[in-house]
Design an enzyme around this catalytic site. Structure first.
Site, PDB file in Angstrom:
ATOM      1  N   GLY A  86       0.778  -1.246   0.000  1.00 12.49           N
ATOM      2  CA  GLY A  86       0.000   0.000   0.000  1.00 12.49           C
ATOM      3  C   GLY A  86       0.802   1.283   0.000  1.00 12.49           C
ATOM      4  O   GLY A  86       0.382   2.290  -0.559  1.00 12.49           O
TER       5      GLY A  86
ATOM      6  N   ASP B 240       0.504   3.863   4.244  1.00 10.69           N
ATOM      7  CA  ASP B 240      -0.575   4.414   3.445  1.00 10.69           C
ATOM      8  C   ASP B 240      -1.737   4.875   4.317  1.00 10.69           C
ATOM      9  O   ASP B 240      -2.218   5.979   4.206  1.00 10.69           O
ATOM     10  CB  ASP B 240      -1.063   3.390   2.404  1.00 10.69           C
ATOM     11  CG  ASP B 240      -1.313   2.006   3.009  1.00 10.69           C
ATOM     12  OD1 ASP B 240      -1.064   1.798   4.216  1.00 10.69           O
ATOM     13  OD2 ASP B 240      -1.739   1.104   2.265  1.00 10.69           O
TER      14      ASP B 240
ATOM     15  N   ASP C 280      -6.000   2.270  10.071  1.00 12.71           N
ATOM     16  CA  ASP C 280      -7.434   2.058  10.277  1.00 12.71           C
ATOM     17  C   ASP C 280      -7.654   1.658  11.735  1.00 12.71           C
ATOM     18  O   ASP C 280      -7.822   2.505  12.597  1.00 12.71           O
ATOM     19  CB  ASP C 280      -7.922   0.995   9.289  1.00 12.71           C
ATOM     20  CG  ASP C 280      -9.410   0.739   9.398  1.00 12.71           C
ATOM     21  OD1 ASP C 280     -10.081   1.422  10.177  1.00 12.71           O
ATOM     22  OD2 ASP C 280      -9.913  -0.150   8.693  1.00 12.71           O
TER      23      ASP C 280
ATOM     24  N   LYS D 243      -7.810   6.871   9.811  1.00 12.83           N
ATOM     25  CA  LYS D 243      -9.253   6.768  10.060  1.00 12.83           C
ATOM     26  C   LYS D 243      -9.533   6.956  11.553  1.00 12.83           C
ATOM     27  O   LYS D 243      -8.640   6.791  12.386  1.00 12.83           O
ATOM     28  CB  LYS D 243      -9.754   5.402   9.605  1.00 12.83           C
ATOM     29  CG  LYS D 243      -9.803   5.227   8.095  1.00 12.83           C
ATOM     30  CD  LYS D 243     -10.574   3.961   7.755  1.00 12.83           C
ATOM     31  CE  LYS D 243     -10.410   3.578   6.310  1.00 12.83           C
ATOM     32  NZ  LYS D 243     -11.054   2.287   6.038  1.00 12.83           N
TER      33      LYS D 243
HETATM   34  P1  IMP Z   1      -5.226  -1.630  10.388  1.00 14.77           P
HETATM   35  O1  IMP Z   1      -4.447  -2.766  10.975  1.00 14.77           O
HETATM   36  O2  IMP Z   1      -6.707  -1.807  10.612  1.00 14.77           O
HETATM   37  O3  IMP Z   1      -4.763  -0.259  10.848  1.00 14.77           O
HETATM   38  O4  IMP Z   1      -5.095  -1.697   8.826  1.00 14.77           O
HETATM   39  C1  IMP Z   1      -3.882  -1.649   8.208  1.00 14.77           C
HETATM   40  C2  IMP Z   1      -3.892  -1.989   6.737  1.00 14.77           C
HETATM   41  O5  IMP Z   1      -5.189  -2.343   6.270  1.00 14.77           O
HETATM   42  C3  IMP Z   1      -3.479  -0.818   5.914  1.00 14.77           C
HETATM   43  O6  IMP Z   1      -2.092  -0.692   5.847  1.00 14.77           O
HETATM   44  C4  IMP Z   1      -4.117  -1.139   4.585  1.00 14.77           C
HETATM   45  O7  IMP Z   1      -3.282  -2.000   3.848  1.00 14.77           O
HETATM   46  C5  IMP Z   1      -5.397  -1.854   4.973  1.00 14.77           C
HETATM   47  N1  IMP Z   1      -6.537  -0.906   4.970  1.00 14.77           N
HETATM   48  C6  IMP Z   1      -7.124  -0.313   6.026  1.00 14.77           C
HETATM   49  N2  IMP Z   1      -8.142   0.502   5.650  1.00 14.77           N
HETATM   50  C7  IMP Z   1      -8.181   0.428   4.302  1.00 14.77           C
HETATM   51  C8  IMP Z   1      -8.999   1.077   3.293  1.00 14.77           C
HETATM   52  O8  IMP Z   1      -9.910   1.899   3.555  1.00 14.77           O
HETATM   53  N3  IMP Z   1      -8.732   0.748   2.001  1.00 14.77           N
HETATM   54  C9  IMP Z   1      -7.756  -0.138   1.650  1.00 14.77           C
HETATM   55  N4  IMP Z   1      -6.960  -0.746   2.544  1.00 14.77           N
HETATM   56  C10 IMP Z   1      -7.174  -0.476   3.863  1.00 14.77           C
HETATM   57 MG    MG Z   2      -0.572  -0.759   4.620  1.00 18.92          MG
END
Ligand code: IMP
Ligand code: MG
Length: 184
Positions: free
Chosen positions: A48, A104, A107, A135
């Site tokens: 990403g 990138d 979330d 987010k």
């Molecule tokens: P987290 O562990 O929930 O913070 O998510 C981390 C990873 O999930 C990011 O580095 C992205 O690769 C993917 N991700 C999270 N949200 C999105 C989104 O809205 N679109 C696409 N990929 C996402």
């Molecule tokens: Mg990522």
């Protein structure tokens, strides 16, 4: 590739190419200041962060090194699993290095807090994080993110490196997809 090439798949553009370019330049100036005199190592998180890394590193005046990690937390769906696997580790040792993780999007923050702990256990001089997008849920986890490009609403976004089922990464902006894309 731009919005004309994805037909009706796009719902809306959230952040334009121009907004991304402007913000990355501001962040690069900040990082140049903060790391003056230091030997900066940028660690990009595949896949990403490829676009962020490409444009951010070129906006820097600092002659930084670059390394990459690939971790997996998502599978092909749209929800974080919380389970992180290293698919590709760093090429180099980071002992005593000033590391800046380039992301990138944050979330749930699960991936990042795991990654930060993992890198910190290797004895670096410092580990900070730069992300293009954040987010609202990210605020819930206690992980310090030094540089944030844009805070965005809790929507699934694609483009500028971000995918849905591996597609749409090459769009030059960040946008949301029409509902029919997810249901097909
Ligand atoms: P987290 O562990 O929930 O913070 O998510 C981390 C990873 O999930 C990011 O580095 C992205 O690769 C993917 N991700 C999270 N949200 C999105 C989104 O809205 N679109 C696409 N990929 C996402
Ligand atoms: Mg990522």
């Amino acid at each position: 590739m731009d919005e004309n090439d994805v037909g009706s798949d796009l719902e809306k553009v959230l952040i334009t190419e121009e907004q991304i370019r402007t913000r990355l330049a501001e962040m690069a100036a900040e990082v140049d200041r903060d790391y003056a005199g230091k030997d900066l190592l940028l660690v990009g998180v595949l896949k990403g962060a490829v676009m962020v890394m490409a444009d951010f590193s070129r906006a820097l005046r600092t002659n930084a090194e670059m390394d990459w990690m690939a971790v997996s937390s998502y599978g092909s769906g749209t929800k974080s699993s919380g389970v992180v696997r290293i698919l590709k580790d760093l090429d180099k040792d980071i002992t005593d290095r000033d590391v800046l993780v380039v992301e990138d999007i944050i979330d749930s923050g699960l991936t990042l807090s795991w990654l930060k702990a993992n890198l910190s256990s290797r004895g670096p001089a410092s580990v900070q994080v730069l992300t293009l997008l954040r987010k609202p849920d990210a605020a819930k986890v206690d992980v310090d993110v030094r540089y944030v490009g844009f805070d965005i609403p809790n929507e699934f976004v694609v483009g500028y490196g971000l995918d849905f089922a591996e597609k749409y990464r090459a769009l030059p902006f960040v946008g949301t997809l029409a509902p029919h894309v997810y249901s097909s």
